[in-house]
Design an enzyme around this catalytic site. Structure first.
Site, PDB file in Angstrom:
ATOM      1  N   SER A  65      31.279  41.304  44.245  1.00 45.98           N
ATOM      2  CA  SER A  65      31.838  40.192  43.473  1.00 45.98           C
ATOM      3  C   SER A  65      32.467  40.756  42.197  1.00 45.98           C
ATOM      4  O   SER A  65      32.930  41.904  42.183  1.00 45.98           O
ATOM      5  CB  SER A  65      30.690  39.209  43.177  1.00 45.98           C
ATOM      6  OG  SER A  65      31.160  38.061  42.541  1.00 45.98           O
TER       7      SER A  65
ATOM      8  N   LYS B 185      35.071  34.489  44.240  1.00 44.89           N
ATOM      9  CA  LYS B 185      33.879  35.303  43.981  1.00 44.89           C
ATOM     10  C   LYS B 185      32.679  34.423  43.618  1.00 44.89           C
ATOM     11  O   LYS B 185      31.539  34.771  43.942  1.00 44.89           O
ATOM     12  CB  LYS B 185      34.151  36.323  42.879  1.00 44.89           C
ATOM     13  CG  LYS B 185      35.245  37.343  43.227  1.00 44.89           C
ATOM     14  CD  LYS B 185      34.882  38.232  44.408  1.00 44.89           C
ATOM     15  CE  LYS B 185      35.829  39.426  44.510  1.00 44.89           C
ATOM     16  NZ  LYS B 185      35.518  40.308  45.645  1.00 44.89           N
TER      17      LYS B 185
END
Ligand code: HXC
Length: 231
Positions: free
Chosen positions: A120, A138
């Site tokens: 992420s 994300k």
């Protein structure tokens, strides 16, 4: 991250769209680590391609213990300047790609009581202009990983997120960031992140030392996220 775990004895299959680049990277990884690395071509937006890549991996290695979901698209654009298709493309690569990868690998991770790492960022912790697509994608990945950890924990599967901050010598930084001219002493730890820092986080999270860590997000940003500067 793959090189890091290969240096600790893992064999690997690497997945991407372009077979020539994958083959070259697989060769480099094998040479650097002395372990086997195979290219397995797939676009993470195509579930059937991922399933074929997984079948090839199982045919070669017999099992899958660790999965890194790291496919990402990115460019700088405002909401006003971004087409619907542009937003959808990044959501499909990052978030749907992660979901598709989980769907293709979960039976094997259940069998091995294995672990996932999803890649992420820290960009969505605050509003980052020009990054609405990545921020939404994300944030979705962080949520997806947590649900996976809770649903699959009883079957021995762990799921965590690594969230890199500014890391030098990466495509993302060279294409998207103006950090290049930034002085080292403007980072909390006095330097930009190294690829090795991210690899080390993966080695830790996949190791038995992290056997009771699941559903977490581990930023690897040297404290960058917490830094406030007075202009
Ligand atoms: C606006 C853009 C665009 C841009 C693509 N699009 N690039 N819009 N600005 N720079 C739009 C296109 O116009 C199109 O919409 C839609 O997105 C799909 O583009 P395609 O090129 O047809 O799709 P595809 O071939 O699948 O490639 C998409 C992509 C690629 C993967 C996102 O464009 C790309 O940027 N690749 C680079 C990947 C990358 O850098 N990864 C590292 C991420 S690191 P229309 O409406 O025209 O059809 C990272 C960390 C961040 O994210 C750290 C920052 C500091």
């Amino acid at each position: 991250m793959t090189e890091g775990i290969m240096r600790h004895g893992a064999s690997a299959a690497i997945v991407g769209r372009k077979l020539d680049r994958l083959t070259e990277s697989a060769k480099e990884l094998s040479q650097a680590t002395g372990q086997t690395c195979m290219p397995a071509q797939a676009d993470v937006r195509q579930p059937h391609q991922l399933k074929e890549a997984v079948a090839k991996t199982i045919e070669k290695f017999g099992r899958i213990d660790f999965v890194i979901c790291g496919a990402a698209g990115n460019f700088l654009a405002t909401i006003d300047g971004m087409s619907e298709n542009a937003f959808k493309t990044v959501m499909e690569i990052d978030t749907m790609g992660t979901f598709n990868t989980i769907k293709a690998t979960l039976p094997h991770l259940r069998a091995s009581r294995g672990a996932y790492i999803h890649v992420s960022t820290t960009l969505h912790y605050k509003a980052t202009p020009y990054q609405v697509h990545v921020s939404a994608a994300k944030a979705g990945i962080d949520a997806l990983s947590a649900v996976l950890a809770v649903e699959e924990g009883p079957r021995g599967v762990r799921s965590n997120v690594v969230a890199p901050g500014p890391i030098g010598n990466t495509e993302g930084m060279s294409r998207l960031s103006n950090q290049a001219g930034r002085k080292d002493n403007s980072y909390p730890l006095g330097r930009i992140g190294h690829l090795q820092d991210v690899a080390n986080a993966a080695v830790f999270l996949f190791s038995d030392a992290a056997s009771y860590i699941s559903g977490q997000v581990l930023p690897v940003d040297g404290g960058w996220e917490h830094m406030r500067t007075f202009q």
